[in-house]
Design a protein around this motif. Structure first.
Motif, PDB file in Angstrom:
ATOM      1  N   SER A 416       0.861  -1.084   0.159  1.00  0.00           N
ATOM      2  CA  SER A 416      -0.024  -0.068   0.136  1.00  0.00           C
ATOM      3  C   SER A 416       0.899   1.018   0.065  1.00  0.00           C
ATOM      4  CB  SER A 416      -0.829   0.305   1.160  1.00  0.00           C
ATOM      5  OG  SER A 416      -0.169  -0.133   2.398  1.00  0.00           O
ATOM      6  N   VAL A 417       0.419   2.264  -0.473  1.00  0.00           N
ATOM      7  CA  VAL A 417       0.960   3.485  -0.531  1.00  0.00           C
ATOM      8  C   VAL A 417       0.802   4.253   0.799  1.00  0.00           C
ATOM      9  CG1 VAL A 417       1.173   5.744  -1.724  1.00  0.00           C
ATOM     10  CG2 VAL A 417       0.793   3.843  -3.191  1.00  0.00           C
ATOM     11  N   VAL A 418       1.937   4.690   1.426  1.00  0.00           N
ATOM     12  CA  VAL A 418       1.990   5.358   2.761  1.00  0.00           C
ATOM     13  C   VAL A 418       1.674   6.899   2.136  1.00  0.00           C
ATOM     14  CG1 VAL A 418       3.078   5.881   4.813  1.00  0.00           C
ATOM     15  CG2 VAL A 418       3.323   3.751   3.680  1.00  0.00           C
ATOM     16  N   LYS A 419       0.658   7.439   2.677  1.00  0.00           N
ATOM     17  CA  LYS A 419       0.316   8.913   2.626  1.00  0.00           C
ATOM     18  C   LYS A 419       0.979   9.623   3.852  1.00  0.00           C
ATOM     19  CE  LYS A 419      -3.984   8.126   0.099  1.00  0.00           C
ATOM     20  NZ  LYS A 419      -5.395   8.610   0.007  1.00  0.00           N
ATOM     21  N   THR A 420       1.866  10.251   3.774  1.00  0.00           N
ATOM     22  CA  THR A 420       2.771  10.982   4.649  1.00  0.00           C
ATOM     23  C   THR A 420       2.419  12.616   4.678  1.00  0.00           C
ATOM     24  OG1 THR A 420       4.707  11.757   3.151  1.00  0.00           O
ATOM     25  CG2 THR A 420       4.550   9.399   4.162  1.00  0.00           C
ATOM     26  N   SER A 421       2.815  13.050   6.046  1.00  0.00           N
ATOM     27  CA  SER A 421       2.758  14.534   6.124  1.00  0.00           C
ATOM     28  C   SER A 421       4.115  15.129   6.534  1.00  0.00           C
ATOM     29  CB  SER A 421       1.700  14.693   7.228  1.00  0.00           C
ATOM     30  OG  SER A 421       2.023  14.062   8.359  1.00  0.00           O
ATOM     31  N   GLY A 422       4.349  16.412   6.814  1.00  0.00           N
ATOM     32  CA  GLY A 422       5.503  16.796   7.107  1.00  0.00           C
ATOM     33  C   GLY A 422       6.442  17.126   5.930  1.00  0.00           C
ATOM     34  N   THR A 423       7.546  17.498   6.285  1.00  0.00           N
ATOM     35  CA  THR A 423       8.488  17.792   5.510  1.00  0.00           C
ATOM     36  C   THR A 423       9.247  16.486   4.820  1.00  0.00           C
ATOM     37  OG1 THR A 423       9.158  19.863   6.343  1.00  0.00           O
ATOM     38  CG2 THR A 423      10.679  19.129   4.964  1.00  0.00           C
ATOM     39  N   ALA A 424       8.988  15.921   3.681  1.00  0.00           N
ATOM     40  CA  ALA A 424       9.646  14.923   3.337  1.00  0.00           C
ATOM     41  C   ALA A 424      10.852  14.915   2.518  1.00  0.00           C
ATOM     42  CB  ALA A 424       8.611  14.148   2.168  1.00  0.00           C
ATOM     43  N   PRO A 425      11.746  13.871   2.642  1.00  0.00           N
ATOM     44  CA  PRO A 425      13.054  13.953   1.651  1.00  0.00           C
ATOM     45  C   PRO A 425      12.826  14.160   0.471  1.00  0.00           C
ATOM     46  CG  PRO A 425      12.812  12.029   3.254  1.00  0.00           C
ATOM     47  CD  PRO A 425      11.739  12.668   3.180  1.00  0.00           C
ATOM     48  N   SER A 426      13.812  14.810  -0.192  1.00  0.00           N
ATOM     49  CA  SER A 426      13.855  14.967  -1.931  1.00  0.00           C
ATOM     50  C   SER A 426      14.048  13.747  -2.211  1.00  0.00           C
ATOM     51  CB  SER A 426      14.708  16.029  -2.220  1.00  0.00           C
ATOM     52  OG  SER A 426      16.009  15.730  -1.865  1.00  0.00           O
ATOM     53  N   PRO A 427      13.914  13.572  -3.438  1.00  0.00           N
ATOM     54  CA  PRO A 427      14.146  12.263  -4.139  1.00  0.00           C
ATOM     55  C   PRO A 427      15.567  11.822  -4.190  1.00  0.00           C
ATOM     56  CG  PRO A 427      12.541  13.509  -5.650  1.00  0.00           C
ATOM     57  CD  PRO A 427      12.988  14.240  -4.290  1.00  0.00           C
ATOM     58  N   ARG A 428      15.769  10.500  -3.780  1.00  0.00           N
ATOM     59  CA  ARG A 428      17.098   9.997  -3.642  1.00  0.00           C
ATOM     60  C   ARG A 428      17.353   8.479  -3.537  1.00  0.00           C
ATOM     61  NH1 ARG A 428      18.405  12.872   1.699  1.00  0.00           N
ATOM     62  NH2 ARG A 428      17.057  14.347   0.685  1.00  0.00           N
ATOM     63  N   THR A 461       6.444   5.994  12.128  1.00  0.00           N
ATOM     64  CA  THR A 461       5.486   4.959  11.410  1.00  0.00           C
ATOM     65  C   THR A 461       4.240   4.987  12.120  1.00  0.00           C
ATOM     66  OG1 THR A 461       6.172   3.129  12.772  1.00  0.00           O
ATOM     67  CG2 THR A 461       7.084   3.527  10.783  1.00  0.00           C
ATOM     68  N   ASP A 462       3.951   5.644  13.260  1.00  0.00           N
ATOM     69  CA  ASP A 462       2.557   5.721  14.026  1.00  0.00           C
ATOM     70  C   ASP A 462       1.900   6.803  13.422  1.00  0.00           C
ATOM     71  OD1 ASP A 462       3.052   3.641  15.524  1.00  0.00           O
ATOM     72  OD2 ASP A 462       3.883   4.713  17.170  1.00  0.00           O
ATOM     73  N   THR A 463       2.491   7.990  12.970  1.00  0.00           N
ATOM     74  CA  THR A 463       1.767   9.196  12.651  1.00  0.00           C
ATOM     75  C   THR A 463       2.031   9.320  10.944  1.00  0.00           C
ATOM     76  OG1 THR A 463       3.693  10.383  13.154  1.00  0.00           O
ATOM     77  CG2 THR A 463       2.095  10.350  14.713  1.00  0.00           C
ATOM     78  N   SER A 464       2.865   8.659  10.648  1.00  0.00           N
ATOM     79  CA  SER A 464       3.025   8.790   9.204  1.00  0.00           C
ATOM     80  C   SER A 464       3.826   9.957   8.898  1.00  0.00           C
ATOM     81  CB  SER A 464       1.923   8.488   8.222  1.00  0.00           C
ATOM     82  OG  SER A 464       1.596   6.955   8.335  1.00  0.00           O
ATOM     83  N   CYS A 465       4.621  10.692   9.696  1.00  0.00           N
ATOM     84  CA  CYS A 465       4.973  11.983   9.418  1.00  0.00           C
ATOM     85  C   CYS A 465       6.336  12.326   9.450  1.00  0.00           C
ATOM     86  CB  CYS A 465       4.480  12.977  10.862  1.00  0.00           C
ATOM     87  SG  CYS A 465       5.053  14.530  10.702  1.00  0.00           S
ATOM     88  N   TRP A 466       6.834  12.706   8.488  1.00  0.00           N
ATOM     89  CA  TRP A 466       8.351  13.150   8.144  1.00  0.00           C
ATOM     90  C   TRP A 466       8.767  14.216   9.153  1.00  0.00           C
ATOM     91  CZ3 TRP A 466      11.706  10.099   6.217  1.00  0.00           C
ATOM     92  CH2 TRP A 466      11.352   9.239   4.972  1.00  0.00           C
TER      93      TRP A 466
END
Length: 536
Positions: A416-428, A461-466
């Motif tokens: 499944s796709v993880v829908k995240t919040s917060g400041t995610a890393p740039s592609p790498r 992983t509990d909040t799906s937040c970066w």
């Protein structure tokens, strides 16, 4: 058996020459230009001798290659086009570790050979696999054996100096640089190339045994107990595969011990882009896949850390040769996802989106039925096992770099796709990844298609937040292809063979080793950061 000695063969038409005798301990000889093949081997009873260190340096005493003969690895070879070519001569130095000490006359030199090297390599640079290609479901298995020994384009030397990102219009047959190399000359000017014949052999500056691993990237660093981690493989300067491939790290005093001679059995061939996964139940390390020049691997080597014995598994089932994949241990089985694998000439390499599972008890590979939203094919990604789930982040399939997150439920075998919040890393890709707690892991550095990166992020992983991480010690220098692990914080008492039982709540320390930067440097440093300092 005959007395111990070390012998060398220079070219297919030359007879063996003894370069280290039974009572000797070091020898340096000059190699004339034009030698395309060199083989070193030992003969006779090793007795109490531990190993013979080997160093090859060019005419300016810059190391070209290093290796080691041991009672279990009694032969080393170099061939132009595989590990480099010396255009203006070189110096070979062999040194005995353990046993008696007496110099061998270093006056032994080779006669000038009437041949010209086919090519002189330019300043090398790391490159990634070209071509994003989607496979049909049955195509990967058909090409397992067909792809072996074919052109390995990832990584490969480049004549370019400035990193360039590929466009979609030319990615099919092209290549992309990872991070640039320093202007470390691999060719010489015409005045330098005419070295005087009969010149006295030079002794390289690095004749003493290494007390730590050489600089490298693409290695694995695998914890096996609260005080010990094992370093395997990697690639260093001038695109040379490390000749000191296996080290044992004592985390209590951060000391290194060469481990190539500690274990018996067939050790893995030098490689990059492999995985090394530790099973705490059986106390074994599983080394799978990787690549070396034109070789691609799908072998499984097992190191028993209790008996210190290597075993090469004769596995059933089919798995393609893979490199830059991920490998996760769950309930005694290895879950391999993604990675680069070869295609027959003239097609470029492609990335996989498949999962292969290895069962060590049955010594068999099989493919599970996986449902849900699968990640796109990729390599150089990271994967963390947390609470019965595998979190897959990043990676790339040229020319696309990813920063998406997928989760594989290991009970349902569903992506499944993880829908995240917060400041995610740039592609790498080729970033460092380490589990910090039951609900968080760290992402650091990596390569974005143009440059190595230095930033760091923590995912909950509990909040799906970066959350972005402010840690000067970790984020001051760009790194890609490095290793990051977490180990329990222990008192510095020195290494012992006894494994100390620590509480689950014991403080953790982050250890960072190796990798490459944007200037072409390959790091050999090891530094630690208390986990409590990793706060967003």
């Amino acid at each position: 058996m005959d007395d111990f000695g070390v012998y060398a063969i220079f070219g297919v038409d030359e007879p063996p020459q003894q370069i280290l005798r039974r009572e000797g301990w070091q020898s340096s000889i000059e190699i004339q230009p034009g030698v395309h093949l060199m083989v070193l081997f030992s003969r006779g009873d090793w007795g109490k001798r531990d190993s013979v260190s080997v160093e090859l340096a060019d005419e300016r005493n810059i190391p070209i290659n290093m290796g080691k003969l041991t009672p279990f690895n009694k032969c080393l070879s170099w061939e132009s086009g595989e590990d480099g070519v010396w255009s203006s001569g070189a110096t070979l130095t062999v040194k005995l570790i353990g046993g008696t000490t007496e110099f061998l006359d270093p006056g032994l030199t080779l006669s000038q050979m009437e041949c010209t090297p086919e090519c002189i390599p330019a300043v090398p640079a790391l490159r990634e696999c070209p071509g994003k290609r989607k496979r049909s479901p049955g195509q990967e298995e058909e090409e397992v054996n067909e792809g072996r020994g074919k052109e390995n384009i990832c990584p490969k030397a480049s004549e370019k100096v400035t990193p360039q990102r590929q466009s979609k219009s030319n990615h099919r047959g092209g290549q992309t640089r990872l991070f640039s190399q320093k202007e470390e000359p691999t060719t010489t000017s015409s005045s330098q190339s005419h070295k005087a014949k009969g010149k006295q052999a030079k002794t390289p500056s690095q004749t003493a045994p290494l007390d730590k691993p050489s600089g490298r990237w693409g290695q694995t660093l695998c914890p096996i107990d609260p005080q010990t981690a094992i370093l395997i493989g990697g690639q260093g300067a001038r695109m040379q595969f490390c000749k000191d491939p296996i080290w044992k790290l004592c985390t209590e005093d951060l000391s290194w011990v060469p481990a190539e001679t500690l274990a018996e059995g067939p050790t893995p061939e030098a490689r990059i882009g492999h995985t090394a996964t530790y099973d705490p139940e059986s106390k074994r390390i599983f080394v799978f896949g990787g690549s070396k020049h034109k070789k691609w691997f799908n072998d499984v080597h097992i190191l028993d850390t209790q008996t210190w014995h290597w075993t090469l598994v004769e596995a059933q089932g089919k798995v393609p040769p893979l490199a830059y994949h991920s490998c996760s241990m769950f309930r005694g089985e290895l879950f391999v996802f993604g990675g680069v694998f070869p295609r027959p000439h003239p097609e470029p390499d492609g990335c996989s989106d498949s999962i292969y599972i290895f069962n060590p008890e049955m010594a068999i590979w099989y493919q599970p039925i996986v449902n849900g939203d699968k990640p796109a094919p990729r390599s150089g990604h990271s994967a963390c096992v947390m609470q019965g789930r595998i979190f897959v982040f990043g990676g790339w399939d040229t020319p696309v770099c990813f920063n998406d997150m997928f989760m594989l439920d290991l009970g349902l075998m569903e992506f499944s796709v993880v829908k995240t919040s917060g400041t995610a890393p740039s592609p790498r890709s080729w970033h460092g990844c380490a589990v910090l707690s039951d609900s968080s892991f760290l992402i650091h550095g990596g390569y974005n298609g143009n440059n190595a990166l230095s930033d760091a992020f923590i995912f909950n992983t509990d909040t799906s937040c970066w959350s972005s991480l402010a840690c000067p010690q970790l984020c001051s220098v760009p790194r890609a292809g490095h290793s990051i692990i977490t180990m329990p914080t222990t008192c510095k008492k020195g290494c012992t063979d006894e494994q100390e039982e620590l509480p689950e709540s014991a403080p953790q320390t982050l250890l960072v080793f190796g990798g490459g930067d944007n200037e072409g440097s390959f790091f050999s440093d090891l530094f630690t950061i208390p986990a409590e300092e990793l706060r967003d």
